[in-house]
Each structure stands twice: as C-alpha cells, then as structure tokens.
Design an enzyme around this catalytic site. Structure first.
Site: not given
Ligand code: CTP
Length: 404
Positions: A210, A274, A279, A306-307, A323, A337
């Site tokens: 990304n 951050c 995903d 999701d970390i 974030f 969130k």
């Molecule tokens: N994050 C994470 N690990 C992942 C995906 C996201 O730690 N596998 C963390 C990002 O670092 C950020 C937060 O989750 O702090 C939000 O990520 P985002 O991708 O926007 O949220 P999602 O839960 O994936 O929701 P959506 O994509 O539906 O908005």
C-alpha cells in the site's frame, strides 16, 4: 541514553571571548543527540564567524531580527516555538542585563521574550563585572522568572585576572541542559511502535502493498524518544532512517510484523500501531516467477492476523493505541475500532484527500477515547506526532498513576 536525544535546542551565543568555546559546545550537544540551532548577537559575530556554527550545527545560523527572508514566515516566532530549551552560552553581562530588562531589540532577546521554552544561561565575563551588584541583581531577577544558571567557574581569566567569571566547563553545561529533561512526559516508559507498509508476496518478484511511507510511525518514534521514552520500532519496508536511540526490528510481511510485535510486547508499557498492515496475504505465493498467460488471473487471498487486536486481547495488555485511516464517517469508524478492538485510544485521519495522510508530509488527526475526543488539527507529521505523544502520555499517566 542521553536525555538530550532529539531535543531541539536553540543556542544563543553572545559577545565575549568565551564565544570561541561555543562551537565545541554545539558539537558536544549534538553528540548527546540534540538538534541545535544557533542564534548569534552582533557582538558574538565579532568573535566567531557564523559559518563556523553553520558547519558544526549543520543548520543555518540566525542573527538578524529584520531578515526579510526569514521574517516572511515570522522566523523569530517559529524559532521560539521550535525550541525545547533556549541555552545562552556564553551569556555576557550585557545580555543578562538586557534579558532582565525584557528588551527585544535584536533576534536573541526577542526570541527569549517570545519563547515558552525554559531558558538556561551560562554566564562568562570578567570577575569584577560578574561580582558587580548590577549583574548580581539581574541574576536574581532572572532566577525569580525561572531562568537557571550554570556556572560561572572560578579560575584564570582571559583578561589576566583570577576569580569567578569563566564559562562553566562544557560537560557541566551539557549536563545542566540534560537536567531540564529528566522529567520528560514519558521518562522511563517503554514504547513499541509499528510503522510503514507490509509486502505480501505474489511470487518472488511481485508483491501486494500500500502507499504508506512510514513517516507517521517514524515521527511517533522520534517524538516518544524526545519525551524520554525508550522505543522499539517494528518497521515494514521504508526508505527512512530509524531515529537514533530507537531499537529497530525490520520486517517485510504482516506475518513477520505479527511475530516481531508478539516477541517484544511483553516488555512494552505502550503499544502504538501506526503500520498500514496488509489485511490479506496471498494464500499460496508462487515459488517461481509467474509467466503471463494472456487470460484472467485469480489470486486467492486469506486474511492476515490483526496485530493491534491481538495485542489488546492479551491478558495484561499494554496501553494500546490504534490508527484509523478512513475515507468517510471518520469519528464513527474510529469509535467502532476503539470498541471493536478494545483499545485505549484511536488516532483517526481522513485519507484520500490531497496533501495529508499516506505518503505526504502533513496529516490531520482526531483522537478518540471512551469518554471523549480531541482535535489535534492539521500540521506536519513531526508536529502532530509530538501533540499525539503528549495526549497518549496524559492518558497513560492517568491510567497508571503509580508509574508516574
Ligand atoms: N492493524 C494491525 N494489524 C492488521 C491490520 C491493522 O495492527 N493486520 C492496525 C493498524 O496498524 C491500525 C489499525 O489496526 O492501527 C487500523 O487498521 P485498519 O486496517 O484501518 O482497520 P481494519 O480493522 O482493518 O478495518 P477496515 O480496513 O475495515 O477499516
């Protein structure tokens, strides 16, 4: 680790023979991790060339209050706001008097009036001038206003006399500057921060990624270090250099980032996610470069872990900050969130507009937590990171008063 790391110091050099020691002071402050911008009075420029300070500080030297180029952007106010500490070394008898009187007739005095940063003076002058009741009275006035002094030392003076008035030894000045920061907002707190994008392999030469540059995460690491925290940065692939003083763990994929975070989180008091973690990852990356087939290609993607959610779900989670990058309904999505992932704070920004967010130097953040929210405004990522670290520190301290 030095308390001066990433601190922004404005060094005012005034006119006196001890000005010749000031370039070495700049070098030592920088060795301790500080960023130093030098302001010279007109008298100081008679003793040392501005070019010397420019070379040792690596920054332009400021001297003129009425410099049209700098003042187009209100240079003196910008400098006054930029400084974490204003250090005046050497501070002449004349400068102390002008400071005590509150004059603003040159850049150095104007800066001292305009700054909210603490002021530290290292006086240096002839011993009779130092002992003069006028100088001593000025010192008392300045002390009552919170100005602190380091030195002067006693000993042989340039004028041939012996007594008090020598500039304090440089290590003592550096230590006095450090002393100001011993109570940083996050002093003694351990932060774990993820930053940057991840790369998910399609085959050995192609990836899914990304547009994250990592700038916000690196700015957060820098701001946390400046607030006195110790910082471990788990970074996806970026072109940025990690801030000096941080422990860097480099990863490529979301799965590697997950493992690196889980291995380090036990030692973290605060976790800030951050990173723009993918995903999805490719279910079965090809072992060899895929050849084009000239027809439709379908990739099967499977979700990554999701970390952030995993950290927040631990039995004794650290203070956890996420974030949220959204293209619409910012606050609603951020709140979803916050509760959905069980977080302490969410910093939300709108993406998809020009000039802020992914891969840009500016950002605009809105912070939400259970009982409230705060608008941090639009600013450079560095300035916003400092504001956000301050908000995080305030909430973390409120939750863990015993650790304050
Ligand atoms: N994050 C994470 N690990 C992942 C995906 C996201 O730690 N596998 C963390 C990002 O670092 C950020 C937060 O989750 O702090 C939000 O990520 P985002 O991708 O926007 O949220 P999602 O839960 O994936 O929701 P959506 O994509 O539906 O908005």
């Amino acid at each position: 680790m030095s308390l001066l790391i990433h601190k922004q110091l404005c060094l005012i050099v005034t006119g006196g023979i001890a000005a010749y020691k000031a370039p070495e002071l700049v070098r030592r402050l920088r060795d301790a991790g500080a960023v130093v911008k030098v302001v010279m009075t007109a008298a100081a420029r008679e003793f040392v060339q501005p070019l010397t300070f420019q070379a040792v500080s690596g920054q332009p030297v400021h001297g003129d209050l009425l410099d049209p180029a700098a003042e187009a952007a209100m240079g003196h106010i910008e400098l006054a706001r930029w400084a974490d500490l204003v250090l005046i070394a050497p501070a002449s008898a004349d400068f102390l008097a002008r400071l005590a009187a509150g004059l603003a007739d040159d850049l150095a005095t104007t800066l001292c009036l305009a700054t909210a940063a603490p002021i530290l003076v290292a006086p240096a002058m002839n011993r009779v001038m130092w002992e003069h009741p006028a100088t001593q009275a000025n010192l008392v006035t300045l002390r009552t206003r919170g100005v602190q002094a380091v030195g002067p030392d006693s000993g042989a003076q340039a004028c041939g006399e012996t007594g008090p008035g020598r500039l304090a030894e440089l290590p003592a000045i550096v230590a006095a500057a450090e002393h100001w920061f011993s109570g940083g907002e996050l002093a003694g707190v351990r932060l774990l921060i993820t930053a940057g994008p991840t790369h998910e392999a399609i085959d050995p030469v192609r990836i899914i990624t990304n547009r994250s540059s990592g700038k916000m995460g690196y700015a957060m690491a820098l701001a946390a270090l400046a607030a006195g925290a110790s910082v471990t940065l788990v970074s996806g692939p970026t072109a940025l250099s990690p801030p000096t003083g941080s422990v860097i763990k480099r990863v490529t994929t979301a799965a590697e980032m997950y493992s690196a975070v889980m291995g380090a989180v036990i030692e973290a008091d605060i976790f800030i996610a951050c990173a723009a973690v993918a995903d999805y990852q490719v279910a079965a990356p090809a072992p060899h470069k895929m050849k084009k087939q000239g027809r439709e290609l379908t990739l099967t993607l499977i979700p990554t872990r999701d970390i952030l959610q995993a950290v927040a779900a631990r039995p004794h989670p650290p203070f956890t900050v996420g974030f949220a990058a959204e293209t619409e309904n910012l606050i609603q999505h951020a709140r979803a969130k916050l509760t959905g992932k069980g977080l302490n704070l969410v910093a939300a920004n709108l993406v998809g507009q020009s000039g802020t967010g992914f891969d840009s130097d500016e950002n605009e953040l809105h912070v939400v937590w259970d009982e409230g929210e705060k608008q941090l405004g639009r600013a450079s990522k560095d300035a916003l990171a400092r504001r956000l670290i301050s908000v995080i520190a305030e909430h973390y301290r409120a939750k863990h008063p015993a650790r304050a």
